[in-house]
Design a protein around this motif. Structure first.
Motif, PDB file in Angstrom:
ATOM      1  N   TYR A 170       8.900  20.021   1.157  1.00 55.04           N
ATOM      2  CA  TYR A 170       9.828  20.622   0.198  1.00 55.04           C
ATOM      3  C   TYR A 170       9.802  22.149   0.248  1.00 55.04           C
ATOM      4  O   TYR A 170      10.836  22.791   0.123  1.00 55.04           O
ATOM      5  N   ASP A 171       8.631  22.748   0.415  1.00 53.34           N
ATOM      6  CA  ASP A 171       8.594  24.215   0.440  1.00 53.34           C
ATOM      7  C   ASP A 171       9.398  24.758   1.614  1.00 53.34           C
ATOM      8  O   ASP A 171      10.132  25.730   1.464  1.00 53.34           O
ATOM      9  N   SER A 172       9.303  24.121   2.778  1.00 56.25           N
ATOM     10  CA  SER A 172      10.079  24.578   3.938  1.00 56.25           C
ATOM     11  C   SER A 172      11.570  24.353   3.722  1.00 56.25           C
ATOM     12  O   SER A 172      12.395  25.200   4.089  1.00 56.25           O
ATOM     13  N   LEU A 173      11.930  23.213   3.126  1.00 50.96           N
ATOM     14  CA  LEU A 173      13.344  22.939   2.855  1.00 50.96           C
ATOM     15  C   LEU A 173      13.912  23.948   1.855  1.00 50.96           C
ATOM     16  O   LEU A 173      15.040  24.436   2.033  1.00 50.96           O
ATOM     17  N   LEU A 174      13.143  24.259   0.804  1.00 53.14           N
ATOM     18  CA  LEU A 174      13.604  25.251  -0.169  1.00 53.14           C
ATOM     19  C   LEU A 174      13.726  26.627   0.471  1.00 53.14           C
ATOM     20  O   LEU A 174      14.678  27.363   0.216  1.00 53.14           O
ATOM     21  N   ARG A 175      12.760  26.973   1.289  1.00 53.85           N
ATOM     22  CA  ARG A 175      12.789  28.267   1.973  1.00 53.85           C
ATOM     23  C   ARG A 175      14.023  28.365   2.866  1.00 53.85           C
ATOM     24  O   ARG A 175      14.705  29.400   2.891  1.00 53.85           O
ATOM     25  N   ALA A 176      14.349  27.290   3.584  1.00 51.91           N
ATOM     26  CA  ALA A 176      15.519  27.283   4.468  1.00 51.91           C
ATOM     27  C   ALA A 176      16.822  27.353   3.682  1.00 51.91           C
ATOM     28  O   ALA A 176      17.833  27.847   4.206  1.00 51.91           O
ATOM     29  N   ALA A 177      16.814  26.888   2.433  1.00 52.11           N
ATOM     30  CA  ALA A 177      18.031  26.887   1.614  1.00 52.11           C
ATOM     31  C   ALA A 177      18.306  28.237   0.961  1.00 52.11           C
ATOM     32  O   ALA A 177      19.385  28.445   0.405  1.00 52.11           O
ATOM     33  N   LEU A 178      17.340  29.166   1.033  1.00 50.83           N
ATOM     34  CA  LEU A 178      17.539  30.492   0.434  1.00 50.83           C
ATOM     35  C   LEU A 178      18.630  31.258   1.170  1.00 50.83           C
ATOM     36  O   LEU A 178      18.772  31.124   2.402  1.00 50.83           O
ATOM     37  N   PRO A 179      19.386  32.087   0.449  1.00 49.92           N
ATOM     38  CA  PRO A 179      20.374  32.935   1.126  1.00 49.92           C
ATOM     39  C   PRO A 179      19.678  33.864   2.119  1.00 49.92           C
ATOM     40  O   PRO A 179      18.526  34.268   1.906  1.00 49.92           O
ATOM     41  N   VAL A 180      20.374  34.193   3.182  1.00 49.93           N
ATOM     42  CA  VAL A 180      19.820  35.093   4.208  1.00 49.93           C
ATOM     43  C   VAL A 180      19.424  36.413   3.556  1.00 49.93           C
ATOM     44  O   VAL A 180      20.156  36.958   2.737  1.00 49.93           O
ATOM     45  N   GLY A 181      18.237  36.902   3.874  1.00 50.54           N
ATOM     46  CA  GLY A 181      17.748  38.165   3.344  1.00 50.54           C
ATOM     47  C   GLY A 181      16.886  38.020   2.103  1.00 50.54           C
ATOM     48  O   GLY A 181      16.377  38.996   1.581  1.00 50.54           O
ATOM     49  N   SER A 182      16.731  36.777   1.613  1.00 44.86           N
ATOM     50  CA  SER A 182      15.920  36.567   0.401  1.00 44.86           C
ATOM     51  C   SER A 182      14.459  36.516   0.734  1.00 44.86           C
ATOM     52  O   SER A 182      14.037  36.148   1.765  1.00 44.86           O
ATOM     53  N   ASP A 238       0.809  -1.217   0.000  1.00 40.20           N
ATOM     54  CA  ASP A 238       0.000   0.000   0.000  1.00 40.20           C
ATOM     55  C   ASP A 238       0.847   1.273   0.000  1.00 40.20           C
ATOM     56  O   ASP A 238       0.326   2.369   0.130  1.00 40.20           O
ATOM     57  N   MET A 239       2.161   1.120  -0.164  1.00 40.88           N
ATOM     58  CA  MET A 239       3.061   2.273  -0.127  1.00 40.88           C
ATOM     59  C   MET A 239       3.313   2.820  -1.538  1.00 40.88           C
ATOM     60  O   MET A 239       3.597   2.058  -2.455  1.00 40.88           O
ATOM     61  N   LEU A 240       3.243   4.136  -1.672  1.00 45.82           N
ATOM     62  CA  LEU A 240       3.686   4.817  -2.875  1.00 45.82           C
ATOM     63  C   LEU A 240       5.083   5.337  -2.572  1.00 45.82           C
ATOM     64  O   LEU A 240       5.273   6.077  -1.601  1.00 45.82           O
ATOM     65  N   LEU A 241       6.046   4.918  -3.391  1.00 41.85           N
ATOM     66  CA  LEU A 241       7.432   5.348  -3.210  1.00 41.85           C
ATOM     67  C   LEU A 241       7.767   6.328  -4.320  1.00 41.85           C
ATOM     68  O   LEU A 241       7.536   6.039  -5.497  1.00 41.85           O
ATOM     69  N   CYS A 242       8.306   7.482  -3.955  1.00 45.80           N
ATOM     70  CA  CYS A 242       8.639   8.529  -4.921  1.00 45.80           C
ATOM     71  C   CYS A 242      10.114   8.868  -4.777  1.00 45.80           C
ATOM     72  O   CYS A 242      10.561   9.204  -3.677  1.00 45.80           O
ATOM     73  N   ILE A 243      10.853   8.757  -5.880  1.00 44.00           N
ATOM     74  CA  ILE A 243      12.226   9.249  -5.907  1.00 44.00           C
ATOM     75  C   ILE A 243      12.169  10.584  -6.626  1.00 44.00           C
ATOM     76  O   ILE A 243      11.796  10.659  -7.790  1.00 44.00           O
ATOM     77  N   ASP A 244      12.505  11.642  -5.899  1.00 47.79           N
ATOM     78  CA  ASP A 244      12.407  13.001  -6.412  1.00 47.79           C
ATOM     79  C   ASP A 244      13.785  13.633  -6.531  1.00 47.79           C
ATOM     80  O   ASP A 244      14.592  13.550  -5.602  1.00 47.79           O
ATOM     81  N   GLU A 245      14.044  14.263  -7.660  1.00 52.12           N
ATOM     82  CA  GLU A 245      15.205  15.139  -7.842  1.00 52.12           C
ATOM     83  C   GLU A 245      14.638  16.552  -7.810  1.00 52.12           C
ATOM     84  O   GLU A 245      14.017  16.999  -8.772  1.00 52.12           O
ATOM     85  N   VAL A 246      14.810  17.229  -6.676  1.00 52.82           N
ATOM     86  CA  VAL A 246      14.205  18.538  -6.454  1.00 52.82           C
ATOM     87  C   VAL A 246      15.218  19.625  -6.817  1.00 52.82           C
ATOM     88  O   VAL A 246      16.319  19.648  -6.253  1.00 52.82           O
ATOM     89  N   ASP A 247      14.836  20.482  -7.772  1.00 53.41           N
ATOM     90  CA  ASP A 247      15.727  21.574  -8.160  1.00 53.41           C
ATOM     91  C   ASP A 247      16.096  22.392  -6.931  1.00 53.41           C
ATOM     92  O   ASP A 247      15.220  22.825  -6.175  1.00 53.41           O
ATOM     93  N   GLY A 248      17.394  22.589  -6.717  1.00 53.74           N
ATOM     94  CA  GLY A 248      17.875  23.386  -5.594  1.00 53.74           C
ATOM     95  C   GLY A 248      18.044  22.622  -4.297  1.00 53.74           C
ATOM     96  O   GLY A 248      18.576  23.169  -3.330  1.00 53.74           O
ATOM     97  N   LEU A 249      17.615  21.345  -4.242  1.00 53.64           N
ATOM     98  CA  LEU A 249      17.718  20.572  -3.004  1.00 53.64           C
ATOM     99  C   LEU A 249      18.442  19.240  -3.171  1.00 53.64           C
ATOM    100  O   LEU A 249      19.080  18.771  -2.243  1.00 53.64           O
TER     101      LEU A 249
END
Length: 185
Positions: free
Chosen positions: A173-185, A121-132
């Motif tokens: 992913y949105d939180s991870l991308l947000r955390a990866a932004l340079p300070v002040g972005s 019953d598991m859906l497995l997703c391998i994601d290549e996320v731009d920027g992460l």
């Protein structure tokens, strides 16, 4: 009254996606061809990064292979255990305007290449996320009142049996991308 279905998932950063694909194939998983997903994430007006996501509503507008889907998620026990409602929409731009009219604002754009497979019953997703980088998501749909933490522990036990380098993340992913932004972005 319909039973509330919840999407419960675990997420891992993956150091070697090819090794992960081999480990899943050894379990009988057949990965799909890669597809490109372009997501616009939205938060309900009044919510900001740094606040808890539990109980707040979040929307997503996704385009994949020319198809558009609209989704609303409400995290219940944690960010990766959500009540979810999703439907296909015909036109992205009017849906974007409708989302804004419903009281959401755009937060982060997430672009990824995804391959999927099913085991039980598991859906497995391998994601290549731009920027992460590369990630594994394992998702199940659960009805009833089973604890999300319990389900996530079961999914984590499965992930650990794959024998590949995985670093668990409890963020979306949105939180991870947000955390990866340079300070002040």
């Amino acid at each position: 009254m319909a039973t509330l279905l919840r999407e419960i998932e675990v997420k891992y950063q993956v150091s070697e996606p090819a090794a992960l694909a081999r480990a899943l194939a050894a379990r009988g998983a057949v990965l799909s061809e890669p597809t490109r997903q372009e997501d616009q994430a939205y938060a309900v007006n009044g919510w900001t990064y740094g606040q808890s996501k539990v109980g707040a509503a979040f929307a997503r507008l996704r385009t994949e292979n020319g198809r558009h889907t609209f989704c609303v998620k409400r995290p219940l026990e944690n960010e990766l255990a959500c009540a979810e409602h999703e439907t296909e929409v015909l036109d992205r731009e009017p849906m974007h305007a409708a989302i804004l009219a419903m009281g959401f604002y755009p937060t982060t754009r997430i672009v990824k290449t995804r391959r999927t497979a099913r085991i039980a019953d598991m859906l497995l997703c391998i994601d290549e996320v731009d920027g992460l980088g590369a990630f594994l998501e394992i998702e199940v749909m659960v009805g009833g009142d089973r604890s999300a933490i319990e389900v996530q522990q079961e999914l984590d036990r499965f992930a650990r049996t794959l024998g590949v380098g995985l670093v668990r993340s409890t963020e979306t992913y949105d939180s991870l991308l947000r955390a990866a932004l340079p300070v002040g972005s």
